[in-house]
Design an enzyme around this catalytic site. Sequence first.
Site, PDB file in Angstrom:
ATOM      1  N   GLU A   1      30.207  37.392  41.914  1.00 10.62           N
ATOM      2  CA  GLU A   1      31.413  37.879  41.227  1.00 10.62           C
ATOM      3  C   GLU A   1      31.625  37.030  39.989  1.00 10.62           C
ATOM      4  O   GLU A   1      31.702  35.805  40.063  1.00 10.62           O
ATOM      5  CB  GLU A   1      32.639  37.785  42.153  1.00 10.62           C
ATOM      6  CG  GLU A   1      32.666  38.892  43.182  1.00 10.62           C
ATOM      7  CD  GLU A   1      33.987  38.982  43.928  1.00 10.62           C
ATOM      8  OE1 GLU A   1      34.156  39.954  44.688  1.00 10.62           O
ATOM      9  OE2 GLU A   1      34.850  38.089  43.769  1.00 10.62           O
TER      10      GLU A   1
ATOM     11  N   ASP B   1      45.877  33.828  40.558  1.00 10.94           N
ATOM     12  CA  ASP B   1      44.959  32.729  40.841  1.00 10.94           C
ATOM     13  C   ASP B   1      45.675  31.400  41.000  1.00 10.94           C
ATOM     14  O   ASP B   1      46.660  31.122  40.325  1.00 10.94           O
ATOM     15  CB  ASP B   1      43.917  32.615  39.724  1.00 10.94           C
ATOM     16  CG  ASP B   1      42.879  33.720  39.825  1.00 10.94           C
ATOM     17  OD1 ASP B   1      42.192  33.774  40.868  1.00 10.94           O
ATOM     18  OD2 ASP B   1      42.777  34.531  38.895  1.00 10.94           O
TER      19      ASP B   1
END
Lengths: 416, 279
Positions: free
Chosen positions: B49, B60
């Site tokens: 990824e 995040d």
Amino acid sequence: MPDTDKDIAGTDFSGPDETGHFGPYGGMFVGETLIRAVTELAEAYTELSSNREFWKGFDADLADYVGRPSPIYLAERLSDACNGARIWLKREDLNHTGAHKVNNTIGQALLARHMGKTRLIAETGAGQHGVASATVAARLGLQCRVYMGAEDIVRQAPNVYRMKLLGAEVVPVESGSRTLKDAMNEALRDWATHVDNTYYIIGTVAGPHPYPQMVRDFQSVIGREARSQILERTGALPEALVACVGGGSNAIGLFHPFLADNGVAMYGVEAAGLGLETPDHAAPLCAGRPGVLHGNRTYLMTDEHGQILDTHSISAGLDYPGVGPEHSWLKDLKRVQYVGATDAEALEAFHQLTRLEGIIPALESSHALAWATRLAAGMTSGQNILVNLSGRGDKDIEAVARLEGADFGSISGVGR
Amino acid sequence: MSRISQCAARASAQGRGLLIPYLVAGDPDFDTSLEIMHELVRQGADMIELGIPFSDPSSDGPAIQRGVERALAGGANLNGVLELAAKFRVGDTQTPIVLMGYLNPIEIMGYAQFTERCARADVDGVLVVDMPPAEAGDLPALLSGREIDRIFLVSPTTTAARAKEIIECTSGYLYYVSLKGVTGAALEDRESVAENIVRLREWTALPVVVGFGIRDVETALAMSELGDGIIIGSALVERIGQLPWASGRKADCISEAVALIGAVRQALDAREGTGELNS
């Protein structure tokens, strides 16, 4: 003055649709972890907003705790100085906690309590929303954590102390540009992590659905009051409304109840910073483009690679790269004209109102005043402009002193 | 069959858990990212990824935020990420690449152009963190038209009805977020992850991979038992950020940063060798 009659006849301003869209703007662009939270919030708000008792409680709090209705005030000396239209001020600066922000936090705190949440979080730029959140948290006995850009903490020290006095925890955000947008990122992360017991009070009409609608509904008390007040005082609707636009909650609050009034022109004043022709401003509607940030599609300050740009404004409360999606829609529909006022123009208006009317305005609201005085000068004495004086400037005097090279400590006679 | 589906089918036939590392493209620069990607494959990654750096990564945690800031400081942007993917493909025709990021850079590039550029770079899948299926517009159809997989997330807070809708829109693999929170936070308890994945399996034949809180060999093993594979992001990005790039040979530094992935691979294979899979 634009001829708005033709432009808006027959336009439906009743957004958003069921999924939270205002035309192509708005929506629910959040990570999967938050989908359930925003969906539950939308459901709770839909349910509660059709409950008369809820609105009765809201109105009672606004009356007894906030001090509403806030008056409208004819600024005669300011109007005389412009030698044109008469300028009326909607005195949101007189609200408890000093700005319009508390209208929204009262409403959302009632909702949070209804949903059984025990912890409030908020983001803040100028600190006004943080103070308003800490205030309602103290009143309802809820835990409160406020995220604030490290840069803004320096710019707005008095408000930081106020939040702490009110029992809130103020968390400096050091990531990104260390301003309001980064505080919002951090609040979203907190919410995703503590989604079970936490209610996120967004301070403006941005964010994922239902925030833009909900915050607008709470802030619309401004326009509803102002509309009947000005009708009572002048016997007619004003020719123009003027409000500053950062995220845009005070502006939408004033504008919304007037949207269907064809003869009323509306001006949303963005922070033009050092000038719209420079990169140093915070004016996505004047000089940005549509994109997706913080849960909604709206006009943004973004570069050609889709990175969000750093913004600049003399006023921390307008220093945000996005804007509420309903404003984006109203811009495209040409119902509201979005314009800019520079740091220098805002500062001049700040001093002008202070000296002519004995009212120290917030630097945010000073942007609206700067545009209103210019607009008034091109109009006649029989015409009326209604300006949202969204907040008071006490929080800004230190920053103004610093900007103008005055030593705040020696002026006040208090060593620091 | 897409490269991702082939890769997953092969792993499944071999009884081997999928190991999918995540790195921020361009952290600290694109040349280094390319070397890291090849090293990841050498140490046993099945797919990669590739994070698209975005200025406001609100899903995040701190580790990936810092990785993104390093990448942006080095001038990374979506164009560069697509070029990186294309360069990787020149040296590796097997390993699937999934682009993972936030919507705004894709929105500004335009969905049609983004899809075209992904196809030209031979990207295999796209995961947009802040784009739920209902807000995806014509992007899934465009990607599908170029046979690029559409990967979506399911989280512990996703309702059953919604999970079924998400599955309808998903191809390649289903990404199960193993915690309430941001990338790199502490894992949910193992039981609830297990329960949720069992439920998902009733509704889909797609591989279910688990990500968001896997930091070490131990959690990797535990989570790998529950799903078809695991994603390791923050722990790797942290190591990339901590490396003393100035000292030692760059290749050695990279190999050291990626060693966690190698260790997890070995642990997974050893366990699978003892026949504990699906126990």
